[in-house]
Motif scaffolding. Sequence first.
Motif, PDB file in Angstrom:
ATOM      1  N   LYS A 267     -16.209  17.868   4.016  1.00  0.00           N
ATOM      2  CA  LYS A 267     -16.076  18.701   5.229  1.00  0.00           C
ATOM      3  C   LYS A 267     -15.607  17.860   6.411  1.00  0.00           C
ATOM      4  N   GLN A 268     -16.142  16.624   6.497  1.00  0.00           N
ATOM      5  CA  GLN A 268     -15.754  15.753   7.619  1.00  0.00           C
ATOM      6  C   GLN A 268     -14.300  15.277   7.477  1.00  0.00           C
ATOM      7  N   ALA A 269     -13.893  15.030   6.216  1.00  0.00           N
ATOM      8  CA  ALA A 269     -12.584  14.377   5.985  1.00  0.00           C
ATOM      9  C   ALA A 269     -11.402  15.352   6.032  1.00  0.00           C
ATOM     10  N   LYS A 270     -11.659  16.624   5.687  1.00  0.00           N
ATOM     11  CA  LYS A 270     -10.561  17.557   5.419  1.00  0.00           C
ATOM     12  C   LYS A 270      -9.546  17.652   6.565  1.00  0.00           C
ATOM     13  N   LYS A 271     -10.041  17.812   7.785  1.00  0.00           N
ATOM     14  CA  LYS A 271      -9.088  18.043   8.880  1.00  0.00           C
ATOM     15  C   LYS A 271      -8.169  16.828   9.088  1.00  0.00           C
ATOM     16  N   TYR A 272      -8.701  15.642   8.893  1.00  0.00           N
ATOM     17  CA  TYR A 272      -7.864  14.437   9.049  1.00  0.00           C
ATOM     18  C   TYR A 272      -6.817  14.386   7.929  1.00  0.00           C
ATOM     19  N   MET A 273      -7.263  14.677   6.712  1.00  0.00           N
ATOM     20  CA  MET A 273      -6.354  14.595   5.559  1.00  0.00           C
ATOM     21  C   MET A 273      -5.244  15.645   5.668  1.00  0.00           C
ATOM     22  N   ASP A 274      -5.609  16.866   6.070  1.00  0.00           N
ATOM     23  CA  ASP A 274      -4.609  17.937   6.175  1.00  0.00           C
ATOM     24  C   ASP A 274      -3.500  17.571   7.151  1.00  0.00           C
ATOM     25  N   GLU A 275      -3.872  16.809   8.189  1.00  0.00           N
ATOM     26  CA  GLU A 275      -2.864  16.462   9.199  1.00  0.00           C
ATOM     27  C   GLU A 275      -2.164  15.143   8.889  1.00  0.00           C
ATOM     28  N   GLY A 276      -2.583  14.488   7.819  1.00  0.00           N
ATOM     29  CA  GLY A 276      -1.962  13.202   7.465  1.00  0.00           C
ATOM     30  C   GLY A 276      -2.504  12.052   8.274  1.00  0.00           C
ATOM     31  N   ASN A 277      -3.665  12.259   8.925  1.00  0.00           N
ATOM     32  CA  ASN A 277      -4.286  11.166   9.683  1.00  0.00           C
ATOM     33  C   ASN A 277      -5.329  10.460   8.831  1.00  0.00           C
ATOM     34  N   LEU A 278      -5.735   9.273   9.267  1.00  0.00           N
ATOM     35  CA  LEU A 278      -6.766   8.551   8.524  1.00  0.00           C
ATOM     36  C   LEU A 278      -8.146   9.110   8.860  1.00  0.00           C
TER      37      LEU A 278
ATOM     38  N   THR B  74     -11.591  -1.541 -13.156  1.00  0.00           N
ATOM     39  CA  THR B  74     -12.157  -0.327 -12.569  1.00  0.00           C
ATOM     40  C   THR B  74     -11.332  -0.021 -11.332  1.00  0.00           C
ATOM     41  N   SER B  75     -10.754   1.177 -11.317  1.00  0.00           N
ATOM     42  CA  SER B  75      -9.895   1.506 -10.187  1.00  0.00           C
ATOM     43  C   SER B  75     -10.608   2.477  -9.264  1.00  0.00           C
ATOM     44  N   LEU B  76     -10.542   2.198  -7.977  1.00  0.00           N
ATOM     45  CA  LEU B  76     -11.223   3.039  -6.994  1.00  0.00           C
ATOM     46  C   LEU B  76     -10.188   3.491  -5.972  1.00  0.00           C
ATOM     47  N   SER B  77      -9.930   4.806  -5.949  1.00  0.00           N
ATOM     48  CA  SER B  77      -8.941   5.345  -5.012  1.00  0.00           C
ATOM     49  C   SER B  77      -9.663   6.134  -3.926  1.00  0.00           C
ATOM     50  N   THR B  78      -9.480   5.726  -2.674  1.00  0.00           N
ATOM     51  CA  THR B  78     -10.141   6.462  -1.584  1.00  0.00           C
ATOM     52  C   THR B  78      -9.559   7.873  -1.473  1.00  0.00           C
ATOM     53  N   GLY B  79      -8.236   8.013  -1.694  1.00  0.00           N
ATOM     54  CA  GLY B  79      -7.620   9.344  -1.614  1.00  0.00           C
ATOM     55  C   GLY B  79      -8.229  10.280  -2.657  1.00  0.00           C
ATOM     56  N   ASP B  80      -8.349   9.810  -3.921  1.00  0.00           N
ATOM     57  CA  ASP B  80      -8.939  10.644  -4.983  1.00  0.00           C
ATOM     58  C   ASP B  80     -10.391  10.976  -4.648  1.00  0.00           C
ATOM     59  N   MET B  81     -11.108   9.959  -4.153  1.00  0.00           N
ATOM     60  CA  MET B  81     -12.527  10.168  -3.829  1.00  0.00           C
ATOM     61  C   MET B  81     -12.671  11.240  -2.734  1.00  0.00           C
ATOM     62  N   LEU B  82     -11.814  11.157  -1.715  1.00  0.00           N
ATOM     63  CA  LEU B  82     -11.908  12.118  -0.609  1.00  0.00           C
ATOM     64  C   LEU B  82     -11.477  13.513  -1.056  1.00  0.00           C
ATOM     65  N   ARG B  83     -10.412  13.595  -1.878  1.00  0.00           N
ATOM     66  CA  ARG B  83      -9.982  14.926  -2.358  1.00  0.00           C
ATOM     67  C   ARG B  83     -11.078  15.581  -3.200  1.00  0.00           C
ATOM     68  N   LYS B  84     -11.760  14.767  -4.010  1.00  0.00           N
ATOM     69  CA  LYS B  84     -12.854  15.306  -4.825  1.00  0.00           C
ATOM     70  C   LYS B  84     -13.977  15.834  -3.909  1.00  0.00           C
ATOM     71  N   ALA B  85     -14.259  15.079  -2.861  1.00  0.00           N
ATOM     72  CA  ALA B  85     -15.312  15.503  -1.925  1.00  0.00           C
ATOM     73  C   ALA B  85     -14.918  16.820  -1.243  1.00  0.00           C
ATOM     74  N   VAL B  86     -13.626  16.968  -0.908  1.00  0.00           N
ATOM     75  CA  VAL B  86     -13.160  18.222  -0.284  1.00  0.00           C
ATOM     76  C   VAL B  86     -13.318  19.370  -1.287  1.00  0.00           C
TER      77      VAL B  86
END
Length: 210
Positions: A49-60, A29-41
């Motif tokens: 909503k909370q994650a988007k600004k960090y992801m757009d800037e390449g921050n954690l 079972t593979s769990l990708s935090t990046g995929d999970m966060l992109r799906k949430a966005v």
Amino acid sequence: MKSKIVLLGPPGAGKGTQAKIISNKLGFTSLSTGDMLRKAVRNGTELGKQAKKYMDEGNLVPNDIIIGIMKEKIAEISGAFLLDGYPRTIQQADALSAIADIDLVINIDVPDNVLVKRLTERRSCPKCDIVYHLVNNPPKKDGICDVCGTKLCLRDDDKEEVIMNRLNVYRESTLPLIDYYSRNGKLVTVRGDDGTINDVFANIKKVLID
Ligand code: AMP
């Protein structure tokens, strides 16, 4: 075979590609935090909503957001699992060790100049998150996802200015995990730029079975 695995490596090392192959061929079972966060966005959830600004800037995304969610997600898995993109900080690794006894950390190593080229030539499916490469791993039909037929795009965080920040963030926050996991003898490094995607998988498989 090892059953609780972490895939470590810089952005563009091929973690996502290898995680999908390992999951398909070896039943993890593979769990990708990046995929999970992109799906949430995409779905406009509170997490997205909370994650988007960090992801757009390449921050954690901050540890206090990600650690609780991963604790729940990992608890839901039964059987062998593979974490792609988690942990990415020492705090996340400490939180992980409190809930799971990781058997093996596979560090996929790729030189910086190869990473930048790979990421800018990468194309992703905005619907199912499958990743292609214009030269090394092109889709069957130009610009179209093999799986769902959606038009492929260059992820915003795969644009050159954001890539540079992602690599800096990796060096600052994630690279210390190599020492962290080496100290307890759980780390194995595999070259991620040595041969084809299948060659890299063959090397990872040897390590998993060992
Ligand atoms: P990835 O697809 O793994 O490169 O992740 C894309 C983005 O998601 C990263 O640049 C971060 O903004 C966020 N992200 C993914 N995994 C984590 C994590 N473990 N901790 C914090 N942020 C993360």
